[in-house]
Design a protein around this motif. Structure first.
Motif, PDB file in Angstrom:
ATOM      1  N   GLY A   1      13.643  14.155   2.737  1.00 17.72           N
ATOM      2  CA  GLY A   1      14.151  14.794   4.007  1.00 17.72           C
ATOM      3  C   GLY A   1      14.246  13.791   5.065  1.00 17.72           C
ATOM      4  N   ALA A   2      14.687  14.135   6.230  1.00 16.65           N
ATOM      5  CA  ALA A   2      14.985  12.867   7.022  1.00 16.65           C
ATOM      6  C   ALA A   2      13.670  12.030   7.497  1.00 16.65           C
ATOM      7  N   LYS A   3      12.742  12.670   7.737  1.00 16.23           N
ATOM      8  CA  LYS A   3      11.909  12.021   8.241  1.00 16.23           C
ATOM      9  C   LYS A   3      10.860  11.417   7.093  1.00 16.23           C
ATOM     10  N   PHE A   4      10.826  11.904   5.843  1.00 19.59           N
ATOM     11  CA  PHE A   4      10.187  11.316   4.620  1.00 19.59           C
ATOM     12  C   PHE A   4      11.058  11.314   3.553  1.00 19.59           C
ATOM     13  N   PRO A   5      11.770  10.049   3.257  1.00 19.87           N
ATOM     14  CA  PRO A   5      12.876  10.051   2.428  1.00 19.87           C
ATOM     15  C   PRO A   5      12.086   9.672   1.054  1.00 19.87           C
ATOM     16  N   ALA A   6      12.777  10.050  -0.141  1.00 19.52           N
ATOM     17  CA  ALA A   6      12.393   9.947  -1.488  1.00 19.52           C
ATOM     18  C   ALA A   6      12.292   8.442  -1.689  1.00 19.52           C
ATOM     19  N   ILE A   7      11.171   7.826  -1.514  1.00 18.38           N
ATOM     20  CA  ILE A   7      11.068   6.363  -1.874  1.00 18.38           C
ATOM     21  C   ILE A   7       9.767   6.196  -2.549  1.00 18.38           C
ATOM     22  N   SER A   8       9.665   5.207  -3.724  1.00 13.68           N
ATOM     23  CA  SER A   8       8.645   4.902  -4.395  1.00 13.68           C
ATOM     24  C   SER A   8       8.285   3.381  -3.967  1.00 13.68           C
ATOM     25  N   ASN A   9       7.047   2.970  -3.756  1.00 17.93           N
ATOM     26  CA  ASN A   9       6.462   1.602  -3.355  1.00 17.93           C
ATOM     27  C   ASN A   9       5.845   1.021  -4.559  1.00 17.93           C
ATOM     28  N   ILE A  10       6.016  -0.235  -4.628  1.00 15.95           N
ATOM     29  CA  ILE A  10       5.308  -1.189  -5.402  1.00 15.95           C
ATOM     30  C   ILE A  10       4.220  -1.943  -4.690  1.00 15.95           C
ATOM     31  N   PHE A  11       2.942  -1.923  -5.004  1.00 17.57           N
ATOM     32  CA  PHE A  11       1.838  -2.870  -4.291  1.00 17.57           C
ATOM     33  C   PHE A  11       1.523  -3.768  -5.365  1.00 17.57           C
ATOM     34  N   ARG A  12       1.396  -5.094  -5.119  1.00 18.73           N
ATOM     35  CA  ARG A  12       0.718  -6.108  -5.854  1.00 18.73           C
ATOM     36  C   ARG A  12      -0.554  -6.269  -5.668  1.00 18.73           C
ATOM     37  N   ASN A  13      -1.392  -6.347  -6.657  1.00 13.86           N
ATOM     38  CA  ASN A  13      -3.023  -6.462  -6.679  1.00 13.86           C
ATOM     39  C   ASN A  13      -3.164  -7.926  -6.220  1.00 13.86           C
ATOM     40  N   ASN A  14      -3.963  -7.992  -5.144  1.00 15.69           N
ATOM     41  CA  ASN A  14      -4.418  -9.535  -4.755  1.00 15.69           C
ATOM     42  C   ASN A  14      -5.398 -10.096  -5.521  1.00 15.69           C
ATOM     43  N   GLY A  15      -6.044  -9.427  -6.316  1.00 17.64           N
ATOM     44  CA  GLY A  15      -6.924  -9.993  -7.339  1.00 17.64           C
ATOM     45  C   GLY A  15      -8.528  -9.504  -6.712  1.00 17.64           C
ATOM     46  N   ASN A  16      -8.464  -9.052  -5.500  1.00 17.94           N
ATOM     47  CA  ASN A  16      -9.921  -8.982  -4.953  1.00 17.94           C
ATOM     48  C   ASN A  16     -10.177  -7.521  -4.542  1.00 17.94           C
ATOM     49  N   GLY A  17      -9.218  -6.502  -5.213  1.00 14.85           N
ATOM     50  CA  GLY A  17      -9.527  -4.981  -4.880  1.00 14.85           C
ATOM     51  C   GLY A  17      -8.645  -4.505  -3.724  1.00 14.85           C
ATOM     52  N   THR A  18      -7.887  -5.314  -3.238  1.00 20.16           N
ATOM     53  CA  THR A  18      -6.805  -4.992  -2.126  1.00 20.16           C
ATOM     54  C   THR A  18      -5.387  -5.132  -2.670  1.00 20.16           C
ATOM     55  N   PHE A  19      -4.578  -4.753  -2.095  1.00 18.01           N
ATOM     56  CA  PHE A  19      -3.216  -4.605  -2.563  1.00 18.01           C
ATOM     57  C   PHE A  19      -2.190  -4.945  -1.513  1.00 18.01           C
ATOM     58  N   THR A  20      -0.955  -5.722  -1.539  1.00 16.00           N
ATOM     59  CA  THR A  20      -0.139  -5.936  -0.695  1.00 16.00           C
ATOM     60  C   THR A  20       1.433  -5.359  -1.136  1.00 16.00           C
ATOM     61  N   PHE A  21       1.985  -4.640  -0.077  1.00 18.83           N
ATOM     62  CA  PHE A  21       3.233  -4.026  -0.313  1.00 18.83           C
ATOM     63  C   PHE A  21       4.208  -5.068  -0.942  1.00 18.83           C
ATOM     64  N   ASN A  22       4.762  -4.842  -1.848  1.00 14.31           N
ATOM     65  CA  ASN A  22       6.039  -5.890  -2.537  1.00 14.31           C
ATOM     66  C   ASN A  22       7.360  -5.271  -2.079  1.00 14.31           C
ATOM     67  N   ARG A  23       7.780  -4.163  -2.606  1.00 10.77           N
ATOM     68  CA  ARG A  23       9.092  -3.585  -2.539  1.00 10.77           C
ATOM     69  C   ARG A  23       9.110  -1.846  -2.626  1.00 10.77           C
ATOM     70  N   SER A  24      10.144  -1.468  -2.043  1.00  9.02           N
ATOM     71  CA  SER A  24      10.571  -0.171  -2.244  1.00  9.02           C
ATOM     72  C   SER A  24      11.712   0.220  -3.112  1.00  9.02           C
ATOM     73  N   PHE A  25      11.732   1.483  -3.588  1.00  8.90           N
ATOM     74  CA  PHE A  25      12.957   1.844  -4.397  1.00  8.90           C
ATOM     75  C   PHE A  25      13.271   3.282  -3.665  1.00  8.90           C
ATOM     76  N   SER A  26      14.517   3.526  -3.344  1.00  6.35           N
ATOM     77  CA  SER A  26      14.976   4.569  -2.448  1.00  6.35           C
ATOM     78  C   SER A  26      15.839   5.641  -3.149  1.00  6.35           C
ATOM     79  N   ASN A  27      15.881   6.824  -2.701  1.00 10.74           N
ATOM     80  CA  ASN A  27      16.555   7.764  -3.345  1.00 10.74           C
ATOM     81  C   ASN A  27      16.244   7.909  -5.057  1.00 10.74           C
ATOM     82  N   ILE A  28      14.781   7.858  -5.182  1.00 11.61           N
ATOM     83  CA  ILE A  28      14.285   8.085  -6.534  1.00 11.61           C
ATOM     84  C   ILE A  28      14.058   9.408  -6.675  1.00 11.61           C
TER      85      ILE A  28
END
Length: 183
Positions: free
Chosen positions: A60-87
């Motif tokens: 929808g306009a407010k929440f588009p169909a996007i999938s996100n990759i989060f990289r593992n920092n090796g300490n139990g936390t993650f960092t946003f890496n990139r998005s894929f849109s219109n999935i």
């Protein structure tokens, strides 16, 4: 139960037997777009820890169909890496589709394959012959034709399921026949 807005990502960690604690915000994987569905963990950058992709189908306009990759920092936390849109589809799946020893990405229902360069960076490469898709849900990988490359199946809710054969001819595989010493 119907929801007017998508639910946030939730990440539960087992802290003691059957006791779990939620910690998605602390871990850096709270969702930016809402509507997370299929989560898939895999080592995308060959650093020996599991990175995350979350699939979303809320559109929808407010929440588009996007999938996100989060990289593992090796300490139990993650960092946003990139998005894929219109999935299309609830989830992405990882498998080495071109036999180069790193995990490539395909979303259930999409007609695009994303090839990994070994560091977690993806480029669009071969198209996938799928059409007339309605509500794709899941994806799974196996060498169904015994040719040394991974083929895959995509499951749908409101249309036929697809089995896609990978015709890669790289020669970068080894076939082993196991023989029991008792036979």
């Amino acid at each position: 139960m119907l929801f007017d807005v998508p639910l946030a990502n939730l990440f539960f960690r087992n802290i003691d037997g059957n006791i779990f604690a939620e910690g998605s915000a602390f871990r850096g994987i709270n969702d930016f777009d809402g509507g997370p569905h299929g989560a898939c963990f895999a080592d995308l950058d060959n650093d020996s820890d599991y990175d995350l992709i979350n699939g979303t189908t809320y559109s929808g306009a407010k929440f588009p169909a996007i999938s996100n990759i989060f990289r593992n920092n090796g300490n139990g936390t993650f960092t946003f890496n990139r998005s894929f849109s219109n999935i299309e589809g609830y989830m992405g799946g990882f498998a080495d589709l071109n036999n180069d020893i790193d995990l490539d990405l395909v979303f259930a229902g999409n007609d695009i394959c994303y090839l990994n360069d070994g560091t977690g960076n993806f480029t669009v490469d071969p198209t996938i012959p799928v059409s007339d898709i309605d509500d794709p849900r899941t994806i799974g990988f196996a060498d169904i034709d015994d040719y040394g490359d991974l083929d895959f199946a995509v499951g749908y809710k409101r249309s036929r399921n697809w089995l896609i054969r990978n015709d890669l001819d790289s020669g970068n595989w080894l076939k082993v026949r196991m023989i029991s010493p008792q036979s």
